[in-house]
Write an enzyme that holds these catalytic residues in place. Sequence first.
Site, PDB file in Angstrom:
ATOM      1  N   ASP A 223     -11.112  41.114  19.339  1.00 32.18           N
ATOM      2  CA  ASP A 223     -11.909  40.997  18.119  1.00 32.18           C
ATOM      3  C   ASP A 223     -13.383  41.222  18.461  1.00 32.18           C
ATOM      4  O   ASP A 223     -13.916  40.600  19.397  1.00 32.18           O
ATOM      5  CB  ASP A 223     -11.721  39.602  17.499  1.00 32.18           C
ATOM      6  CG  ASP A 223     -12.363  39.491  16.127  1.00 32.18           C
ATOM      7  OD1 ASP A 223     -11.728  39.936  15.153  1.00 32.18           O
ATOM      8  OD2 ASP A 223     -13.483  38.959  16.028  1.00 32.18           O
ATOM      9  N   GLU A 266     -11.993  43.923  12.017  1.00 37.98           N
ATOM     10  CA  GLU A 266     -12.527  44.298  13.324  1.00 37.98           C
ATOM     11  C   GLU A 266     -11.652  43.797  14.462  1.00 37.98           C
ATOM     12  O   GLU A 266     -12.089  43.694  15.609  1.00 37.98           O
ATOM     13  CB  GLU A 266     -13.956  43.747  13.497  1.00 37.98           C
ATOM     14  CG  GLU A 266     -14.070  42.246  13.561  1.00 37.98           C
ATOM     15  CD  GLU A 266     -14.192  41.579  12.196  1.00 37.98           C
ATOM     16  OE1 GLU A 266     -14.658  40.424  12.158  1.00 37.98           O
ATOM     17  OE2 GLU A 266     -13.841  42.201  11.175  1.00 37.98           O
TER      18      GLU A 266
END
Length: 348
Positions: A223, A266
């Site tokens: 992430d 993301e």
Amino acid sequence: MTTIHNKHINSLDKDNLEKMVFDLQNLLEIALSLSSNLEFDSLVESILYICIGQMIVDKAAIFLNSNLENDELTLYMSRGYTLEPDLKIVSKSKLINYLYSNCGIIDSDKARELMSADPTTKETYDMLKPEIVIPLKSKNSINGLIFLSQKIMENSYTEHDFQFLEKMAKFASIAVENSRLYRMATLDRMTGLFIHHYFQERLVEEIKRSERTGTPLTLIMADLDHFKDVNDTYGHQQGDIILKGTASIIHQNIRAFDIASRYGGEEFAIILTETDIEAAYTIAERLRKKIEAEVYENGNKELTVTISIGLAQFNHEIDKNGIDLIKRADTALYSAKATGRNRVIKSD
């Protein structure tokens, strides 16, 4: 004399008939093989090796429309050549325009006439010097071109070769288009990584394979750090550039058979097949360092981002399914976030 002549004709007819039957069987096997293969890279490689093997050449290249944003044909794969990866053939080139109005394979003379005098294809022609060019057509459009060199034995391509390659090209065109549509349905448009649903399907498959063969399987969950701040400060367009850049780094630093996906927002997930957690840690650290080192320009400013990564190796004793494995990799990711970010943490 007549009897001998008739016997000779009958003999030739028999030989031709046997060759025709052999070629039809060969084409049928090729058609079945191509139509059953939806893995794009594997399919393209199969097409190249069919051409190399059947025509006995040592150089072959295939250009495909792999970019959904335009109609350009770019070099996708080659064997035997040393070529720049950014070679392309634009849709307005003389070669493409000619092939739209003229069906079939073109020979070396026509290829030279069309390509060497055209500034958009001259460099490509000089590198390839093709003996023949085989168009791949689908739904009235050209979705690819195959370039073959001179035969190894230096004998000419025959009319029979042309007929065989034209039939093969029809099967290949359909297979490429089907595989391309399948890939469009399984890839994230922005990053070019696999979509979440495809990742989940493949994780189930790879876990089963790992259990069956006893080979290790490790999952990476990653992430980008403080990515919301990037979007809020510099805008979503800049955020998209960073997502694309991160995906590109992932692509370039994993093996062709590893499965990288955009898990959501993301967050990224990568299935590392036949890889234990120690080897996966090395790969993850390499990704982390390269993502941290990448510089993005925004006006007069230079931006960098970092990424936190969690790893978990599949363990059939504690992982009942893919969900359990994801949870353990996610827990390791959360630990990486909680202990300062920009690091790799291995699950217990």
